[in-house]
Design a protein around this motif. Structure first.
Motif, short mmCIF file in Angstrom:
data_model
loop_
_atom_site.label_atom_id
_atom_site.label_comp_id
_atom_site.label_asym_id
_atom_site.label_seq_id
_atom_site.Cartn_x
_atom_site.Cartn_y
_atom_site.Cartn_z
N HIS A 198 0.86 -1.17 0.00
CA HIS A 198 0.00 0.00 0.00
C HIS A 198 0.91 1.23 0.00
O HIS A 198 2.12 1.15 0.18
CB HIS A 198 -0.93 0.00 1.22
N GLU B 127 -6.83 1.43 4.15
CA GLU B 127 -6.29 0.56 3.11
C GLU B 127 -5.74 -0.74 3.71
O GLU B 127 -5.94 -1.83 3.17
CB GLU B 127 -5.18 1.30 2.36
N GLN C 238 -6.85 -4.81 3.31
CA GLN C 238 -5.88 -5.85 2.96
C GLN C 238 -5.65 -6.84 4.11
O GLN C 238 -4.82 -7.75 3.99
CB GLN C 238 -4.54 -5.20 2.57
#
Length: 865
Positions: free
Chosen positions: A2, A324, A328
């Motif tokens: 990320h 984010e 994930q």
């Protein structure tokens, strides 16, 4: 992966950069031509040159370090360290100091320590280590100049990298890393690792999390715990005991630590890596592949530079990263980022807790049960919500506070997975239980029902995994009774069921179960021992229950069952003995004597009533055996029992003779009666029994000798009994001894001759038989005459001595009366130096001095003190 950092270009072309350092939003460049330039980077677009010194040096700037707290810039150029002031922009790196002692320096490292004094003043201590050829020379900053620490370390080679942490200096050579501990004198050397075995690589050293050294080796970043190398009392090299490895795409060429990321320059990119988890790569920045320098400025700000280019690498907003990362499922990294965020403490803690919950749920779903429980622990989740993940363990419906772990979303567990999950749950609940117990002890808010749920669940888990832990758990006494009872019966854990009943004070249930199982062959509760042990522990508060269930044990096994009341246990000794005795007398009379013997002879009971009771029991048993013996039956136990009774009558000082005497028969047990009568000082009755009934002169003489000091008439009484025998026996139904139906002249003469001085002649001479000749009494009368003459002589001598002493005392008194002294108007008291008046009371001392009575009293009081 990320986006953790954003990249901002600051300088594209211009000067030839040879060194870089930074602080806050400021970056300082050192050029090949000896220039110093400082830029200020306020945001993504605003870049401002704040200082520029184009003539600082004629040689390239090779290394720089800035101490922001003191506004100092240390610059290495022309192999010498110079110090500049960066506090004022208008001064353009004002020169402060150059140290000639650093001449020849090729590399330096710094240790900056900020300390707060008791008064609140903050001071910064700066130390510098300079690599001069193959020596490491140490200096410190003092009053605007570098001063020597009088310490130098001989190095193995010219260092390529150095890092100073407290008392440890790590040096990277071209082929190995060495750690020097300067707290020793001389400094102690620890060999760490070789730099590389296959790759030609410059060493890199970086301090990580303030307690770990990050050093590069091949494609790895190796973390070394420096605490293991701190000075200790012994000199044993512990070696590399605690290290971890993180793999990179290619060998590291530069490295900085920006919590929680390690940012490193590799061959074709700059990589951002996390040191937790399996997939450590966070971000790659191939656009910065040509960089030569990498330096951290402040939290979330890193500067990178190429030969003529400069970039600012900024941490992306943590909230954006967190969203984010959660998508994930990189929960650990999300937690680390949240911990360094600047959010309010309460909000931050709540966010971290939620992430722990999500992470725990993910781990549990992936059947990583132990790790999941650790995350639940960090999330401080209600233990019941974790128990709900196991539908078979939920004791009853409960309104949960936390819906973060819906039970419907967890996988169905079976066999090995279920066992592993139970083991992880046990560890979690054990810690939760400990916290709840501490809260209860500290009188803080805690729920006993929660403890009950935890313990009941632990019980179910132990029954599935390790039933050896069931008993210790039940002794903690918090399990739900009905639920636990059902589970223990289902698994046939009867022994543990007894522990449960005991802890819940359901003693009747426990004792009933023990009674039912006592005669069942193969049962773990077979026999009487468990019942005896249980009854012994109940104590006085449960005395009726003890008597109720002791009854069947005493009936089936009397002597073993008597241990309920006689074992050497505090609770047993504390039982009310009078009530126990009443119980045995009413239900188990055969055990009365063993019980009384134990408490009197083993526990030293001195109660008169119990001593009387034992003697009464002895008497009854002896009389019963005598009756059997009279019928011709064998009674081997008679003599031992009678001996015990006689010994107790003789030695015990705690029975009541009058009371015991009333219980004795008059036709038998006369020896015992004589012993008691002797205790009552009824000498005539005792001697009558010995002489008239038993005809035992020796016993009579021994008795008289033993009691002569208390009663000097005892031998007279004995002689009178022999010389004037009664016509009737002392007790009805007793036969008189034939030797003493008439006066026994032989025995009488023997007594007169043996105990002459103890027999008064005037009291017995009239009872002497008429057939005794005078020559038979010759020895007796001669002895009496000698004794009387000796006593008369003694009296005469004593009278003369007393007359002489009286005469001496009269003469001494007359002499003292003849003494005189005069007191007149000029006589003074030697103590107070005052005269005597007519009314004055005085004292004459043995040495002839005369003092006032008050003065004398004062002197005496002072002497006593």
């Amino acid at each position: 992966m990320h986006t953790a950092y954003s990249v901002q270009s600051i300088l594209k072309q211009g000067v030839q950069i040879e060194a870089i350092t930074a602080f806050g939003n400021h970056v300082i460049l050192g050029t090949r031509s000896g220039q110093l330039i400082m830029y200020s980077v306020e945001n993504q677009t605003d870049v401002d040159m704040r200082m520029f010194n184009k003539n600082f040096s004629k040689k390239p700037i090779t290394q720089m370090e800035v101490v922001a707290a003191e506004n100092l810039l240390f610059v290495l150029t022309d192999n010498m360290i110079h110090v500049c002031d960066v506090s004022r922009i208008e001064n353009n790196f004002e020169f402060m100091h150059s140290s000639a002692e650093t001449k020849g320096c090729t590399l330096f490292t710094m240790d900056v320590d900020t300390r707060k004094s008791i008064t609140g003043e903050v001071a910064t201590f700066i130390r510098i280590g300079c690599a001069i050829k193959r020596r490491l020379v140490l200096f410190f900053w003092k009053k605007d100049k570098l001063a020597s620490l009088e310490l130098a370390i001989e190095l193995l080679d010219v260092p390529k990298a150095m890092c100073w942490v407290n008392q440890l200096i790590c040096v990277g050579y071209k082929d190995e890393y060495i750690l020097y501990d300067i707290s020793y004198n001389p400094p102690k050397m620890h060999k760490l690792i070789l730099t590389s075995s296959t790759i030609s690589q410059e060493p890199n050293i970086c301090l990580i999390r303030n307690s770990m050294l990050g050093i590069s080796k091949d494609n790895y970043l190796m973390l070394i715990d420096i605490d293991q190398y701190k000075a200790t009392d012994n000199n044993v090299d512990t070696g590399m005991n605690r290290t971890t490895l993180t793999r990179w795409s290619s060998p590291l060429q530069a490295l900085v630590w920006d919590e929680p990321f390690a940012v490193g320059r590799t061959k074709n990119t700059i990589e951002v890596r996390s040191l937790v988890g399996k997939d450590t790569l966070v971000q790659s920045m191939p656009e910065l592949k040509n960089t030569r320098f990498l330096v951290r400025s402040d939290k979330g700000i890193i500067f990178a530079a190429a030969s003529s280019e400069l970039w600012c690498i900024r941490l992306v907003d943590i909230q954006i990263q967190r969203q984010e990362l959660l998508q994930q499922k990189k929960f650990q990294l999300a937690i680390e980022l949240t911990e360094i965020s600047e959010r309010d403490g309460v909000d931050k803690a709540q966010i971290i807790r939620q992430i722990h919950m999500l992470y725990a749920k993910e781990l549990f779903t992936n059947k990583e049960f132990s790790a999941a429980m650790k995350e639940f622990e960090k999330a401080a989740i209600d233990p019941y919500d974790v128990i709900r993940l196991f539908p078979s363990l939920v004791p009853e419906p409960k309104n949960t506070r936390d819906a973060a772990v819906p039970a419907s979303s967890v996988p169905k567990l079976e066999d090995h997975d279920l066992e592993n999950a139970y083991l992880a749950l046990i560890e979690f609940l054990a810690q939760a239980r400990q916290r709840e117990v501490v809260k209860l002890l500290d009188t803080k808010s805690s729920s006993k029902s929660l403890l009950e749920i935890i313990d009941t669940t632990l019980l179910k888990c132990y029954l599935q995994t390790n039933d050896a832990l069931v008993a210790p758990l039940l002794r903690l006494n918090q399990c739900h009774l009905e639920e636990s009872e059902k589970m223990l019966k289902k698994h046939n854990k009867l022994s543990e069921l007894i522990i449960l009943y005991d802890g819940k004070k359901k003693h009747r249930k426990a004792l009933t179960l023990l009674k039912e199982q006592a005669n069942i062959k193969g049962s773990v509760l077979q026999g009487h021992k468990r019942t005896i042990t249980y009854l012994q522990a109940l104590g006085s508060d449960n005395l009726p229950l003890i008597f109720e269930f002791a009854d069947w044990v005493l009936t089936e096994n009397p002597l073993e069952g008597l241990r309920i009341f006689t074992d050497e246990l505090i609770a047993v000794e504390a039982l009310p003995r009078a009530k126990v005795l009443d119980f045995l007398l009413s239900k188990h009379k055969a055990l009365v004597i063993p019980y009384l013997e134990h408490i009197i002879f083993e526990w030293n009971d001195t109660n008169t009533l119990r001593h009387n009771a034992l003697l009464k029991q002895y008497s009854e048993q002896v009389q019963r055996l005598l009756a059997l013996q009279a019928k011709g039956e064998e009674t081997p136990e008679l003599q031992p029992l009678r001996a015990k009774m006689y010994k107790m009558l003789e030695e015990s000082q705690h029975y009541s003779p009058d009371r015991v005497l009333d219980d004795l028969p008059t036709t038998s047990l006369l020896e015992e009666r004589a012993l008691i009568l002797g205790r009552l000082k009824q000498h005539e009755k005792v001697l009558a029994i010995y002489i008239q009934v038993f005809g035992d002169v020796d016993k009579a003489k021994a008795y008289a000798e033993a009691n002569y000091e208390d009663d000097e008439e005892v031998f007279n009484t004995l002689l009178l009994i022999i010389l004037k025998p009664p016509q009737q026996p002392p007790y009805e139904g007793v036969t008189l001894h034939p030797d003493f139906l008439r006066p026994n002249k032989k025995v009488a003469l023997d007594l007169l001759n043996t105990y002459t001085i103890k027999i008064e002649p005037t009291k017995i001479i009239e009872y002497l038989p008429d057939d005794i000749y005078m020559h038979e009494l010759k020895n007796y009368f001669e002895t009496v005459a000698r004794i009387q003459m000796n006593e008369s002589h003694q009296r005469q001598i004593m009278c003369g001595l007393l007359k002489a002493e009286a005469a001496r005392l009269r003469a001494s008194v007359a002499k003292e009366k003849n003494k005189s002294f005069e007191i007149n108007e000029s006589t003074l008291c030697p103590e107070c130096r005052k005269r005597f008046t007519n009314q004055t009371a005085f004292v004459r001392l043995p040495d002839g001095q005369v003092v006032h009575l008050s003065c004398y009293d004062r002197v005496v009081s002072a002497t006593k003190q």
